[in-house]
Structure formats: C-alpha cells, structure tokens
Motif scaffolding. Sequence first.
Motif, mmCIF file in Angstrom:
data_model
loop_
_atom_site.group_PDB
_atom_site.id
_atom_site.type_symbol
_atom_site.label_atom_id
_atom_site.label_comp_id
_atom_site.label_asym_id
_atom_site.label_seq_id
_atom_site.Cartn_x
_atom_site.Cartn_y
_atom_site.Cartn_z
ATOM 1 N N ASP A 83 6.097 -11.357 -7.133
ATOM 2 C CA ASP A 83 5.444 -12.558 -7.661
ATOM 3 C C ASP A 83 4.079 -12.215 -8.266
ATOM 4 O OD1 ASP A 83 7.610 -13.978 -6.807
ATOM 5 O OD2 ASP A 83 6.627 -14.860 -5.053
ATOM 6 N N LYS A 84 3.335 -11.331 -7.600
ATOM 7 C CA LYS A 84 2.007 -10.978 -8.103
ATOM 8 C C LYS A 84 2.107 -10.203 -9.411
ATOM 9 C CE LYS A 84 -2.504 -9.888 -6.303
ATOM 10 N NZ LYS A 84 -3.285 -9.642 -5.068
ATOM 11 N N MET A 85 3.117 -9.347 -9.524
ATOM 12 C CA MET A 85 3.310 -8.592 -10.757
ATOM 13 C C MET A 85 3.701 -9.519 -11.909
ATOM 14 S SD MET A 85 5.069 -5.045 -9.409
ATOM 15 C CE MET A 85 4.908 -4.209 -10.991
ATOM 16 N N GLU A 86 4.491 -10.523 -11.599
ATOM 17 C CA GLU A 86 4.865 -11.494 -12.621
ATOM 18 C C GLU A 86 3.652 -12.304 -13.066
ATOM 19 O OE1 GLU A 86 8.054 -13.810 -11.035
ATOM 20 O OE2 GLU A 86 9.566 -12.224 -11.350
ATOM 21 N N GLN A 87 2.787 -12.680 -12.113
ATOM 22 C CA GLN A 87 1.570 -13.427 -12.452
ATOM 23 C C GLN A 87 0.662 -12.623 -13.370
ATOM 24 O OE1 GLN A 87 -0.244 -14.449 -8.706
ATOM 25 N NE2 GLN A 87 1.459 -15.763 -8.068
ATOM 26 N N LYS A 88 0.627 -11.297 -13.170
ATOM 27 C CA LYS A 88 -0.219 -10.431 -13.978
ATOM 28 C C LYS A 88 0.497 -9.924 -15.226
ATOM 29 C CE LYS A 88 -3.047 -8.605 -10.146
ATOM 30 N NZ LYS A 88 -4.380 -8.619 -10.744
ATOM 31 N N SER A 89 1.748 -10.355 -15.425
ATOM 32 C CA SER A 89 2.567 -9.919 -16.576
ATOM 33 C C SER A 89 2.688 -8.393 -16.631
ATOM 34 C CB SER A 89 1.975 -10.452 -17.887
ATOM 35 O OG SER A 89 1.922 -11.856 -17.869
ATOM 36 N N PRO A 91 4.749 -4.733 -16.064
ATOM 37 C CA PRO A 91 6.132 -4.229 -16.104
ATOM 38 C C PRO A 91 6.646 -3.978 -14.696
ATOM 39 C CG PRO A 91 4.574 -2.529 -16.785
ATOM 40 C CD PRO A 91 3.798 -3.804 -16.693
ATOM 41 N N ARG A 92 7.931 -4.139 -14.508
ATOM 42 C CA ARG A 92 8.509 -3.981 -13.169
ATOM 43 C C ARG A 92 8.787 -2.508 -12.880
ATOM 44 N NH1 ARG A 92 12.856 -8.976 -12.617
ATOM 45 N NH2 ARG A 92 11.365 -10.676 -12.926
ATOM 46 N N THR A 93 7.714 -1.749 -12.712
ATOM 47 C CA THR A 93 7.842 -0.330 -12.385
ATOM 48 C C THR A 93 6.964 -0.012 -11.185
ATOM 49 O OG1 THR A 93 5.995 0.366 -13.815
ATOM 50 C CG2 THR A 93 8.180 0.217 -14.836
ATOM 51 N N LEU A 94 7.335 1.044 -10.466
ATOM 52 C CA LEU A 94 6.534 1.464 -9.322
ATOM 53 C C LEU A 94 5.163 1.953 -9.774
ATOM 54 C CD1 LEU A 94 9.132 3.379 -7.103
ATOM 55 C CD2 LEU A 94 8.369 1.008 -6.904
ATOM 56 N N GLU A 95 5.122 2.569 -10.950
ATOM 57 C CA GLU A 95 3.845 3.062 -11.478
ATOM 58 C C GLU A 95 2.879 1.907 -11.725
ATOM 59 O OE1 GLU A 95 6.817 3.847 -12.628
ATOM 60 O OE2 GLU A 95 6.974 5.971 -12.038
ATOM 61 N N ALA A 96 3.391 0.810 -12.322
ATOM 62 C CA ALA A 96 2.541 -0.356 -12.590
ATOM 63 C C ALA A 96 2.101 -1.013 -11.290
ATOM 64 C CB ALA A 96 3.303 -1.361 -13.455
ATOM 65 N N MET A 97 2.986 -1.039 -10.332
ATOM 66 C CA MET A 97 2.668 -1.624 -9.024
ATOM 67 C C MET A 97 1.549 -0.841 -8.348
ATOM 68 S SD MET A 97 5.300 -2.049 -5.818
ATOM 69 C CE MET A 97 4.902 -0.639 -4.789
ATOM 70 N N GLU A 98 1.693 0.484 -8.310
ATOM 71 C CA GLU A 98 0.714 1.323 -7.625
ATOM 72 C C GLU A 98 -0.634 1.314 -8.347
ATOM 73 O OE1 GLU A 98 0.526 5.826 -5.677
ATOM 74 O OE2 GLU A 98 2.205 5.253 -6.975
ATOM 75 N N GLU A 99 -0.602 1.259 -9.669
ATOM 76 C CA GLU A 99 -1.829 1.333 -10.456
ATOM 77 C C GLU A 99 -2.612 0.024 -10.444
ATOM 78 O OE1 GLU A 99 -4.820 2.770 -12.816
ATOM 79 O OE2 GLU A 99 -3.164 3.919 -11.933
ATOM 80 N N ASN A 100 -1.914 -1.114 -10.453
ATOM 81 C CA ASN A 100 -2.579 -2.395 -10.694
ATOM 82 C C ASN A 100 -2.757 -3.284 -9.469
ATOM 83 O OD1 ASN A 100 -2.797 -2.564 -13.837
ATOM 84 N ND2 ASN A 100 -0.722 -1.817 -13.444
ATOM 85 N N LEU A 101 -2.006 -3.054 -8.406
ATOM 86 C CA LEU A 101 -2.136 -3.893 -7.215
ATOM 87 C C LEU A 101 -2.933 -3.143 -6.145
ATOM 88 C CD1 LEU A 101 1.402 -5.528 -6.880
ATOM 89 C CD2 LEU A 101 -0.545 -6.220 -8.275
ATOM 90 N N ASN A 102 -4.022 -3.759 -5.709
ATOM 91 C CA ASN A 102 -4.917 -3.100 -4.748
ATOM 92 C C ASN A 102 -4.696 -3.530 -3.304
ATOM 93 O OD1 ASN A 102 -6.233 -1.717 -6.830
ATOM 94 N ND2 ASN A 102 -7.694 -3.389 -7.143
ATOM 95 N N ASP A 103 -3.887 -4.561 -3.088
ATOM 96 C CA ASP A 103 -3.777 -5.129 -1.736
ATOM 97 C C ASP A 103 -2.372 -5.046 -1.159
ATOM 98 O OD1 ASP A 103 -2.640 -6.927 -3.482
ATOM 99 O OD2 ASP A 103 -3.493 -8.710 -2.539
ATOM 100 N N ILE A 104 -1.599 -4.063 -1.605
ATOM 101 C CA ILE A 104 -0.252 -3.902 -1.033
ATOM 102 C C ILE A 104 -0.360 -3.540 0.448
ATOM 103 C CG2 ILE A 104 1.835 -2.484 -1.079
ATOM 104 C CD1 ILE A 104 1.488 -2.306 -4.115
ATOM 105 N N ALA A 105 -1.292 -2.642 0.749
ATOM 106 C CA ALA A 105 -1.571 -2.289 2.147
ATOM 107 C C ALA A 105 -2.903 -2.908 2.544
ATOM 108 C CB ALA A 105 -1.626 -0.775 2.311
ATOM 109 N N GLY A 106 -2.942 -3.524 3.708
ATOM 110 C CA GLY A 106 -4.167 -4.175 4.159
ATOM 111 C C GLY A 106 -4.475 -3.858 5.607
#
Length: 236
Positions: A83-89, A91-106
């Motif tokens: 959902d967060k990746m869709e909000q930020k538009s 791409p659905r890739t692990l690279e985009a997830m790791e690079e752009n999301l800072n709060d996967i681990a808390g």
Amino acid sequence: MNTETNSWIVLEQQLAAMAESGAFEWLQERSKPFLKLMGYYKCAMMEIETKFNVLNEEYAFEFDRNPITSIKTRLKRFVSIRDKMEQKSLPRTLEAMEENLNDIAGVRVICSFPEDVYTLAEAFLKQDDVTLIQKKDYIANPKPNGYRSLHLIVKIPVFLSNERREMKVEVQLRTIAMDFWASLEHQMHYKKDVHFTDDMERELIECAEASAALDLRMDNLRKRAQVRMSKRDADI
C-alpha cells in the motif's frame, strides 16, 4: 452466511485451485527473494535491540538504574508495504522497496525519563557502525495532534556468512508516558467507524500536554532524589 465466512470459503477455493494447477510452487519461488530481504531486516532489528540492551546494562551498572523499560520490534506486513509503495507510485520491485521505504523494520525503545531518550540516542549514534540518515525530534517539536517521540532512521550492517548488508531501520525513542498516549491515540483513531470531532481532537492534545507535564514533574522528582542521595553519601 456472513461476509467474513463467505470470504474464507472463496479463499479456500482459490487455494485449492492453485494447488491443482501447480501455482503454489510458482508463488513460493517468487516469494523467496522477498522473504530473504525481510530476513535481513529482522537481523538488523536484532542488532539494534542488542545495542540498546548493552547500553541498558552499562547504565544500570554506572548509575544503579535502568533507563530502558522495554524494547519492541516491528516488521512491516506485506500488505502495508504494498500500500505504501502504491501511495508513493513506486515500481513493484525489491530494489525500489529497499531504497525508498525507511520504516519496514522498526525498533521502539521505551525509556523512563525524557533525559534518558536523548542520552541513549546520543550513545547509540556514536557507535561507528551506525549511520544516521534522518532525525526527527517530535519531543522538542510535537506533531499538531500532540504526538511526541524521537525518530531516527539509521543504517546498520548485517554480517552474513559470505556478505555484509547495510539495512535501514526506524528507531523510535519515547518515555512511558509518551508511549501510553501514542498507543491509546492509535487504538482510538484507527478503530473502524469512529469519527473524532474537533472537541475530541482538542481533548487528545490536552491529554498529550498533560502527559508531557507528568514527564517533567517525574524527571524533576528524580533529580531532587539524586541530590538528596548525593548529600547523604557525602555525609557518610
């Protein structure tokens, strides 16, 4: 038949169809890289939790009290990540997830007093394998709704058998009073079909201010008690 029961029946039928078509093997194979990456995030949380446990032991020995009351860890669920990746538009890739999301681990560190929050954060950030990416001090500058906490986005290495991975983790440090308010505010706000009026929002802010005032009073009492203990020890 209620909607929830019907949904489970539909899901069971879909899973049965997948099993017959061999899609389970395909899905499992596609999910391996994602699960591997989530394992790295979990290891990063373990590293940070250990660092704070060590600091807690050190301060207990030096000052005869534990500044940390509890440590909680949280790994974001797949649906929340999607959902967060869709909000930020993104791409659905692990690279985009790791690079752009800072709060996967808390990691959330609950402290006794406000001073402990800053003392522990400073000691943690001094460690040479911790890289600070972003810092947001919602204690000095609370959010409009009254939320208070110190947020750190850090990068920390995870050492595996044949590689080193730098992983990002969000670390939140707050007092018991701050956590009490934040937990109840989240519980009430995210309850289904509950609409908060302006009066209710104002009252929540007042509760946050009362919580902050309690922190200051308790911290002042602690300092006064320390002064009395120092005087007593000097007289002995």
